[in-house]
Design an enzyme around this catalytic site. Structure first.
Site, PDB file in Angstrom:
ATOM      1  N   ARG A 107      -9.804   2.295   8.076  1.00  0.00           N
ATOM      2  CA  ARG A 107      -9.541   0.914   8.454  1.00  0.00           C
ATOM      3  C   ARG A 107     -10.754   0.299   9.146  1.00  0.00           C
ATOM      4  O   ARG A 107     -10.738  -0.890   9.444  1.00  0.00           O
ATOM      5  CB  ARG A 107      -8.369   0.870   9.427  1.00  0.00           C
ATOM      6  N   LYS A 162       0.815  -1.226   0.000  1.00  0.00           N
ATOM      7  CA  LYS A 162       0.000   0.000   0.000  1.00  0.00           C
ATOM      8  C   LYS A 162       0.840   1.263   0.000  1.00  0.00           C
ATOM      9  O   LYS A 162       0.609   2.151  -0.798  1.00  0.00           O
ATOM     10  CB  LYS A 162      -0.866   0.063   1.275  1.00  0.00           C
ATOM     11  N   ARG A 219      10.721  -1.123  11.048  1.00  0.00           N
ATOM     12  CA  ARG A 219       9.663  -0.711  11.977  1.00  0.00           C
ATOM     13  C   ARG A 219       9.586  -1.662  13.159  1.00  0.00           C
ATOM     14  O   ARG A 219       9.725  -2.863  12.993  1.00  0.00           O
ATOM     15  CB  ARG A 219       8.318  -0.705  11.234  1.00  0.00           C
ATOM     16  N   ARG A 278      11.511  -5.952   5.501  1.00  0.00           N
ATOM     17  CA  ARG A 278      11.234  -4.577   5.060  1.00  0.00           C
ATOM     18  C   ARG A 278      12.141  -3.541   5.728  1.00  0.00           C
ATOM     19  O   ARG A 278      12.349  -3.573   6.935  1.00  0.00           O
ATOM     20  CB  ARG A 278       9.765  -4.263   5.386  1.00  0.00           C
ATOM     21  N   ARG A 283      -1.325  -7.817  13.581  1.00  0.00           N
ATOM     22  CA  ARG A 283      -1.802  -6.823  12.601  1.00  0.00           C
ATOM     23  C   ARG A 283      -2.615  -7.502  11.493  1.00  0.00           C
ATOM     24  O   ARG A 283      -3.613  -6.951  11.033  1.00  0.00           O
ATOM     25  CB  ARG A 283      -0.609  -6.051  12.005  1.00  0.00           C
TER      26      ARG A 283
HETATM   27  P1  AMP Z   1       0.424   1.389   8.889  1.00  0.00           P
HETATM   28  O1  AMP Z   1       1.634   2.217   8.698  1.00  0.00           O
HETATM   29  O2  AMP Z   1      -0.711   1.807   8.010  1.00  0.00           O
HETATM   30  O3  AMP Z   1       0.704  -0.096   8.805  1.00  0.00           O
HETATM   31  O4  AMP Z   1      -0.081   1.658  10.396  1.00  0.00           O
HETATM   32  C1  AMP Z   1       0.743   1.331  11.506  1.00  0.00           C
HETATM   33  C2  AMP Z   1      -0.103   1.286  12.777  1.00  0.00           C
HETATM   34  O5  AMP Z   1      -0.700   2.573  13.014  1.00  0.00           O
HETATM   35  C3  AMP Z   1      -1.274   0.314  12.725  1.00  0.00           C
HETATM   36  O6  AMP Z   1      -0.897  -1.010  13.088  1.00  0.00           O
HETATM   37  C4  AMP Z   1      -2.218   0.951  13.760  1.00  0.00           C
HETATM   38  O7  AMP Z   1      -1.775   0.690  15.084  1.00  0.00           O
HETATM   39  C5  AMP Z   1      -2.022   2.438  13.501  1.00  0.00           C
HETATM   40  N1  AMP Z   1      -2.969   2.970  12.475  1.00  0.00           N
HETATM   41  C6  AMP Z   1      -2.648   3.441  11.234  1.00  0.00           C
HETATM   42  N2  AMP Z   1      -3.740   3.853  10.582  1.00  0.00           N
HETATM   43  C7  AMP Z   1      -4.795   3.625  11.404  1.00  0.00           C
HETATM   44  C8  AMP Z   1      -6.193   3.814  11.294  1.00  0.00           C
HETATM   45  N3  AMP Z   1      -6.749   4.313  10.172  1.00  0.00           N
HETATM   46  N4  AMP Z   1      -6.970   3.470  12.345  1.00  0.00           N
HETATM   47  C9  AMP Z   1      -6.430   2.963  13.468  1.00  0.00           C
HETATM   48  N5  AMP Z   1      -5.114   2.738  13.643  1.00  0.00           N
HETATM   49  C10 AMP Z   1      -4.289   3.067  12.628  1.00  0.00           C
END
Ligand code: AMP
Length: 218
Positions: free
Chosen positions: A89, A14, A161, A128, A172
């Site tokens: 989400r 993504k 990360r 990653r 996740r």
């Molecule tokens: P990502 O970088 O999109 O994988 O997001 C990393 C982490 O941030 C996720 O595992 C969630 O803990 C939090 N997070 C990111 N976007 C959202 C969202 N739209 N709603 C809730 N938590 C989020």
């Protein structure tokens, strides 16, 4: 100019693809995970609170993410379109997004789902590396940087990360299945969902996504 939502499990590509797509369409790339990580790095109150959820692989509460992303979408560069990555989400987040866009006579044009099998997701996340400066993403086997630890694009330092560990990755993926999969139905019912094969060369996936975003056959 469109508002596009990019959906996909963690590791589906993504972030990489949203950034490319946004550049191609001339709209900003709005990534909720990046916005949250910026808060964490700056140790804001929001960042301290969100960090507890992020390190466990759980979703940050809706009211917090909704307010944060809406503030971003209110900025001048995002008033005509954006590629949304990692948001919405949950169905509640999708409804909040629809309501805000409706106020400006707009709406989500398409929701693009990147489809990648689970074993491939785990493999990708384990290797990653991300650029701390520009956010570019690498994989130590399938897409390594020219110089280990350095970003090809901007020369910034690469990091892994802390939520890309096997235990947190499993969590996740489970959260994605339970809380984000219902969104597919939400967009499918509105005739906006387009599924795109997320396995293959980055350039090939990009072409398929662009075609899906612009409504031409891949
Ligand atoms: P990502 O970088 O999109 O994988 O997001 C990393 C982490 O941030 C996720 O595992 C969630 O803990 C939090 N997070 C990111 N976007 C959202 C969202 N739209 N709603 C809730 N938590 C989020």
């Amino acid at each position: 100019m469109p508002y596009l939502v990019l959906l996909g499990a963690p590791g589906s590509g993504k972030g990489t693809q949203a950034s490319v797509l946004a550049k191609a369409l001339g709209v900003p790339h709005v990534a909720s995970g990046d916005l949250l990580r910026a808060h964490v790095a700056q140790q804001t109150e929001l960042g301290r609170m969100a960090h507890q959820y992020m390190t466990r692989g759980e979703l940050v509460p809706d009211d917090v993410t909704i307010a944060m992303v809406m503030e971003r979408l209110d900025q001048p560069d995002a008033r005509q379109g954006a590629v949304l990555d990692g948001f919405p989400r949950t169905v509640a987040q999708a409804e909040a997004l629809d309501a805000r866009l409706a106020e400006r006579g707009a709406g989500v044009d398409r929701a693009l789902l990147l489809v990648v099998p689970d074993d491939e997701l785990v493999r990708r996340l384990a290797g990653r590396w991300l650029c701390r400066q520009c956010g570019a993403s690498y994989h130590e086997v399938s897409n390594p940087p020219r110089q280990p630890g350095r970003c090809d694009r901007c020369g910034g330092p690469l990091f892994q990360r802390d939520d890309d560990t096997p235990t947190v990755v499993r969590k996740r993926l489970a959260v994605f299945r339970e809380q984000t999969l219902p969104l597919l139905d939400y967009y499918r019912r509105q005739g906006k969902l387009v599924e795109v094969d997320g396995v293959g060369e980055i350039a090939q996936v990009r072409e398929a996504l662009l075609a899906a975003a612009l409504g031409t056959p891949a």
